[in-house]
Scaffold this motif. Sequence first.
Motif, short mmCIF file in Angstrom:
data_model
loop_
_atom_site.label_atom_id
_atom_site.label_comp_id
_atom_site.label_asym_id
_atom_site.label_seq_id
_atom_site.Cartn_x
_atom_site.Cartn_y
_atom_site.Cartn_z
N TYR A 145 0.87 -1.18 0.00
CA TYR A 145 0.00 0.00 0.00
C TYR A 145 0.91 1.23 0.00
O TYR A 145 1.77 1.37 0.87
CB TYR A 145 -0.89 0.02 1.24
N LYS A 147 1.34 5.61 -1.22
CA LYS A 147 0.86 6.87 -1.79
C LYS A 147 1.44 7.08 -3.17
O LYS A 147 0.77 7.56 -4.09
CB LYS A 147 1.25 8.02 -0.87
N LYS A 288 -1.50 -1.45 -4.18
CA LYS A 288 -2.68 -0.60 -4.12
C LYS A 288 -2.27 0.81 -3.76
O LYS A 288 -1.55 1.02 -2.77
CB LYS A 288 -3.69 -1.14 -3.11
N GLN A 290 -2.76 4.00 -2.07
CA GLN A 290 -3.57 4.44 -0.93
C GLN A 290 -2.71 5.29 -0.01
O GLN A 290 -1.58 4.92 0.32
CB GLN A 290 -4.14 3.23 -0.18
N GLU A 291 -3.22 6.43 0.39
CA GLU A 291 -2.51 7.31 1.30
C GLU A 291 -3.10 7.21 2.69
O GLU A 291 -4.33 7.17 2.86
CB GLU A 291 -2.58 8.76 0.80
N PHE A 292 -2.24 7.16 3.69
CA PHE A 292 -2.67 7.10 5.09
C PHE A 292 -2.17 8.35 5.80
O PHE A 292 -1.00 8.71 5.69
CB PHE A 292 -2.11 5.85 5.78
N GLU A 297 -5.99 4.40 10.46
CA GLU A 297 -6.54 4.01 9.16
C GLU A 297 -6.02 2.64 8.73
O GLU A 297 -6.63 1.96 7.90
CB GLU A 297 -6.19 5.06 8.12
#
Length: 401
Positions: A145, A147, A288, A290-292, A297
């Motif tokens: 995962y 960004k 994937k 996806q930014e956290f 999260e």
Amino acid sequence: MNRRQFFLGSTLALASTSMPLSLRQLAVASPIQKPGPATPPIDCSALKPINAHGSRVTGVYACSRPFRHAGPRIETELLGHKVIVHNYGHGGAGWSLSWGSSMQAVRLALAASAGRNTLGVIGCGPLGLTSALLAQQAGLSVCIYAKELPPDVPSMGATGLWSPTSRFCAAQYGPAWTTRWEEMANFSFSHYQKTLGLPGRPVEWINGYKLSDTPFSSEVKPTPIKDPGEPEYAEFTNAFLPSQVDMPPGSHPFPAPYARGWTSLMFNIAPYANLLMTDFLAAGGQIKIQEFTDSNELLTLPEETLINATGYGAKVLFNDHSIIPVRGQTIHLMPQPDVDYGLRAKDFFIMPRRDGLLMQNMDERGSFNNSNDRPDHMDAQATVAQVAAFVAGMQCQPLQV
């Protein structure tokens, strides 16, 4: 079958084995044997002058190296029902130590997985990719995962020189790291030998020259140009590189009177990152975007065990204010294939990367605890001009020694 196919096939074979691979078995138990002495060319006809001109600059990149006084964070943390294995904070040693550091992180993840065969990795820089690949070799199904992906991750702006001791930790923490650092460095160095000679030359040996106005025999180790309050960094024995060779005045083409030849590993970061990505995906890995922005999260992810390889991003994501940003800037010029040597002068550093010549201003005052990641184009042009003036002083006829 070519070498890359064999390398990839070996990766896939390890990933598909029915018994998870013990990463402790992969660690190199003893230091790598030192190679023989460097033999740098002494005839200037073998060294082509660098074409340093502002019009050849293709990019200026700045990033924050995540330094921690206590050294990298490679440990386990419970977050709700998740097990987080941290793998970040390597300062300037992230690319060099990535395989060994990730080996230690994946070892922790395997111990915490309690038989589960899935793993999530947060971050797609060198620590994230090597963690993911080693976890695959240990039999886990891995999803990254992130960004951003290479070539857009901040660590792509690194110099790419083998530098396992660079801003690893403050001096007072060095003794406690000796054993683990040696394991990291040995494992990483051994892994890089497997990539030598692959298409695109992701990793290769290069010769270079360190220049001085005074004889090296009388040299006192210079005090780095640093900011007030910046700590001294621990030094570990780097027994992986050939001995350096002093070149007396008149035996080299450089305007500085004294030169010392060195040999080191260099990462051509663009093809090397592409190799890591390709091998991860070919072994069935998923990515994937996806930014956290908050660690909570991560609780929504399906994997129960996660490796956090977010680098400087961990400062916000895990509220780790022990991370100190150390600004770094590199300047990329158009490729010059006939320049295959590096240069280390007092004020600048040059590397002959395959994606273009790389330059760096060695005066890093103002970089410690500086999170500004905007490129400084004026500084870049000044550095290129300085190199151009230096190159203009090189002798262009073969020297008689």
